[in-house]
Design a protein around this motif. Sequence first.
Motif, mmCIF file in Angstrom:
data_model
loop_
_atom_site.group_PDB
_atom_site.id
_atom_site.type_symbol
_atom_site.label_atom_id
_atom_site.label_comp_id
_atom_site.label_asym_id
_atom_site.label_seq_id
_atom_site.Cartn_x
_atom_site.Cartn_y
_atom_site.Cartn_z
ATOM 1 N N LEU A 528 16.270 70.385 -29.058
ATOM 2 C CA LEU A 528 17.819 70.252 -29.431
ATOM 3 C C LEU A 528 18.126 70.693 -30.600
ATOM 4 N N ASN A 529 19.390 71.267 -30.790
ATOM 5 C CA ASN A 529 20.014 71.851 -32.020
ATOM 6 C C ASN A 529 21.151 70.650 -32.367
ATOM 7 N N VAL A 530 20.865 69.654 -33.247
ATOM 8 C CA VAL A 530 21.852 68.664 -33.283
ATOM 9 C C VAL A 530 22.242 68.801 -34.943
ATOM 10 N N SER A 531 23.485 69.273 -35.154
ATOM 11 C CA SER A 531 24.172 69.295 -36.411
ATOM 12 C C SER A 531 23.284 70.182 -37.291
ATOM 13 N N GLY A 532 22.704 71.366 -36.560
ATOM 14 C CA GLY A 532 21.875 72.399 -37.435
ATOM 15 C C GLY A 532 20.510 72.037 -37.627
ATOM 16 N N HIS A 533 19.976 70.804 -37.075
ATOM 17 C CA HIS A 533 18.768 70.278 -37.064
ATOM 18 C C HIS A 533 17.955 70.639 -35.826
ATOM 19 N N ARG A 534 16.900 71.371 -35.616
ATOM 20 C CA ARG A 534 16.171 71.466 -34.423
ATOM 21 C C ARG A 534 15.239 70.381 -34.061
ATOM 22 N N LEU A 535 15.400 69.621 -33.065
ATOM 23 C CA LEU A 535 14.591 68.509 -32.831
ATOM 24 C C LEU A 535 14.087 68.635 -31.646
ATOM 25 N N GLY A 536 12.503 68.167 -31.552
ATOM 26 C CA GLY A 536 11.611 68.174 -30.177
ATOM 27 C C GLY A 536 12.055 66.752 -29.456
ATOM 28 N N THR A 537 12.326 67.208 -28.391
ATOM 29 C CA THR A 537 12.832 65.797 -27.382
ATOM 30 C C THR A 537 11.352 64.856 -27.305
ATOM 31 N N MET A 538 10.242 65.381 -27.399
ATOM 32 C CA MET A 538 9.172 64.496 -27.137
ATOM 33 C C MET A 538 9.005 63.447 -28.212
ATOM 34 N N GLU A 539 9.535 63.801 -29.559
ATOM 35 C CA GLU A 539 9.478 62.843 -30.599
ATOM 36 C C GLU A 539 10.424 61.722 -30.458
ATOM 37 N N ILE A 540 11.638 62.155 -29.967
ATOM 38 C CA ILE A 540 12.601 61.040 -29.616
ATOM 39 C C ILE A 540 12.215 60.133 -28.703
ATOM 40 N N GLU A 541 11.695 60.741 -27.284
ATOM 41 C CA GLU A 541 11.246 59.969 -26.414
ATOM 42 C C GLU A 541 10.268 59.014 -26.841
ATOM 43 N N SER A 542 9.148 59.422 -27.873
ATOM 44 C CA SER A 542 8.194 58.568 -28.467
ATOM 45 C C SER A 542 8.751 57.467 -29.131
ATOM 46 N N ALA A 543 9.587 57.630 -29.917
ATOM 47 C CA ALA A 543 10.297 56.474 -30.704
ATOM 48 C C ALA A 543 10.728 55.526 -29.704
ATOM 49 N N LEU A 544 11.375 55.843 -28.729
ATOM 50 C CA LEU A 544 12.079 55.058 -27.653
ATOM 51 C C LEU A 544 10.850 54.191 -26.972
ATOM 52 N N VAL A 545 9.749 54.888 -26.541
ATOM 53 C CA VAL A 545 9.006 54.241 -25.765
ATOM 54 C C VAL A 545 8.182 53.313 -26.527
ATOM 55 N N ALA A 546 8.156 53.428 -28.101
ATOM 56 C CA ALA A 546 7.496 52.576 -29.106
ATOM 57 C C ALA A 546 8.396 51.192 -29.265
ATOM 58 N N HIS A 547 9.474 51.290 -28.412
ATOM 59 C CA HIS A 547 10.291 49.881 -28.773
ATOM 60 C C HIS A 547 9.674 48.822 -27.519
ATOM 61 N N PRO A 548 9.391 47.671 -27.744
ATOM 62 C CA PRO A 548 8.813 46.892 -26.991
ATOM 63 C C PRO A 548 9.625 46.623 -25.337
ATOM 64 N N LEU A 549 11.088 46.908 -25.294
ATOM 65 C CA LEU A 549 11.720 46.855 -24.328
ATOM 66 C C LEU A 549 11.556 47.882 -23.478
ATOM 67 N N VAL A 550 11.178 49.090 -23.810
ATOM 68 C CA VAL A 550 11.053 50.439 -23.049
ATOM 69 C C VAL A 550 9.936 50.801 -22.338
ATOM 70 N N ALA A 551 9.897 50.893 -21.018
ATOM 71 C CA ALA A 551 8.737 51.576 -20.349
ATOM 72 C C ALA A 551 8.490 52.982 -20.324
ATOM 73 N N GLU A 552 9.775 53.659 -20.180
ATOM 74 C CA GLU A 552 9.699 55.098 -20.108
ATOM 75 C C GLU A 552 11.074 55.950 -20.455
ATOM 76 N N ALA A 553 10.975 56.931 -21.004
ATOM 77 C CA ALA A 553 12.314 57.521 -21.457
ATOM 78 C C ALA A 553 12.102 58.935 -21.513
ATOM 79 N N ALA A 554 13.346 59.716 -21.300
ATOM 80 C CA ALA A 554 13.354 61.061 -21.183
ATOM 81 C C ALA A 554 14.679 61.526 -21.822
ATOM 82 N N VAL A 555 14.611 62.492 -22.782
ATOM 83 C CA VAL A 555 15.602 62.780 -23.743
ATOM 84 C C VAL A 555 16.036 64.337 -23.248
#
Length: 656
Positions: A528-555
């Motif tokens: 993803l290219n967000v405000s000039g920052h190129r971000l990998g989706t896997m890392e955002i997914e990892s952060a979401l799944v690290a929350h105790p409420l979340v079973a699975e995430a796709a970004v």
Amino acid sequence: MSTIESVLNETRIFPPSSEFARQANIAGIQGYQALCAEAEQDYQGFWAKRANELILWHKPFTQVLDDSAAPFYKWFADGKLNVSYNCLDRHLETQADKVAIIFESDEGEVQRVTYRELHQRVCQLANALRSHDIKKGDRVVIYMPMRIEAVVAMQACARIGAIHSVVFGGFSAKSLHERIHDAGAVAVITADEQVRGGKHNPLKATVDEAMRMNDTTSVQLIVVYRRTGGEIPFDAVRDVWWHDITQDASAECEPEWVDAEHPLFTLYTSGSTGKPKGVQHSSAGYLLGAKVSMQWIFDYKLTDIFWCTADVGWITGHSYVTYGPLAMGATQVIFEGIPTYPHAGRFWEIIQKHKVTTFYTAPTAIRSLIKLGGDLPAQYDLSSLRLLGSVGEPINPEAWMWFYEKVGRSRCPIVDTWWQTETGCHMIAPAPGAVALKPGSCTFPLPGIFAAIVDEAGHDVENGKGGFLVIKKPFPSQIRTLWGDPERFKKAYFPEDIGHGQYYLAGDSAYRDKDGYFWIMGRIDDVLNVSGHRLGTMEIESALVAHPLVAEAAVVGKPHEIKGEAVIAFVVLKGKYPHGEEVVQITDTLRDWVAKEIGPIAKPEEIRFGENLPKTRSGKIMRRLLRTLAKGEEITQDISTLENPAILEQLKYPSK
């Protein structure tokens, strides 16, 4: 291109135990480094030595690597061998009565087949195919349930030099037709029906539907295995029963000795656009990759009970069900069903029952098992396990930790393996007795694999910066070409603008941390290219799944007039599907959580909740569909391969 930014911060580390390291095939980091140094010093000699040690040659090779027509590389080209001979015959003198396959059906019936019995069954089918004029170089499509017979069909094709193309039994008639047509198949091997999760799914009827899509089909023969006895249409001229053609066939079959570069199989993989790509693999190089990875990464021992949960319709089932384990003389488990039927503990029950030592599965399955019952593994005796493995996509660190603690009881190393249909075997993965593990990292390349991370000009990037994952030198198990489309092969995998056409471009973004560990960030088209920052989706997914409420995430991303792209998250909660005010509260909680874990730049613009995510029957999340949904566009792609098409309606609009 500014380099892709890594935002994941994982500091936990798990060294191999001294006990595991002592018995390992690569013992200690010094052992790993010595193999890497050997490959550095004499690259061709390194692979020639392994090819001579691990493969039985009918005619030995004299030339190791022919790169005269790069990137159409040839390995061991003047040697001759037979892959089925290397998987079966070589064991008949030493361990003919060893169990090759422990098969468990969907209903729970168990069959055990020895190497002698498997060899006989393969020879009988091979002879039957020969009697129907199937010969070396002919293409045979295999569309089968996940049973012993699928392995027999693949091995029988390899035995007579026919090129098999396995199509996953969950694919639609249209998908099957495309693959039959592109390969120019002369025969199809199928079954009346398959049984998964207590449901009967038609296979022969789907084959017939595929045949009707093209009157000029090349198929002359359809072999039908009787799985259920369900009623099916039968063409007396073209269709034959498996049991009829094999019952009087000889249990001895002289193998067809083929050149090292003879195509063993083609396997079709979907592209984001255009027709499916027929990935073509050689015989010798592919077999060598399957064997070295069994030895180095799965640390194979003669006493192991090996279980790879993948279907043979995927490359994982080719390399780590049909070829790698049998070539090593292993005992392996093959399971017909799904992890949730008839209860959520089915996988753990199988491990307990068959005393599985090596368990290799996908992050999607792991996350689903967490959602089904994170404490369920504690109810089973999993003490036979000594090694765990992950395959298919990057594994979120929290899912890794659950797998390590709850399944492996904090004593089994996890081999997180990065590789592709096109590479044939593991490329980056930890040698479990040598490499300290970091949750979510596939660690280091195998000895002899020269992986690197480069920018879009092909220049190496410094540690901590992300870029394109490439492999700088050819390797024996790599794709040889795309079936019937050499130009597409060159353009897709050896582009001129990265490394002047010399580097294999994986299509994944990755980075190396300060210790040199590789981290896969996602597909290049998932950056993803967000405000000039190129971000990998896997890392955002990892952060979401690290929350105790979340079973699975796709970004995924969707166009944003100010930011360039906005982050859109599709989330499955561990609890019930939220409604009303609860949606707002959980959305705010998760957005704040991502901001805290990664930074405000990665906060999802929108979170949509679903009871599941759109997945293929193999458990792969179809992110292309999610991108279409995020943009608010109508889905025009073929969705017949989806396990759960109804979920698309639920995810179509923002949750309320």
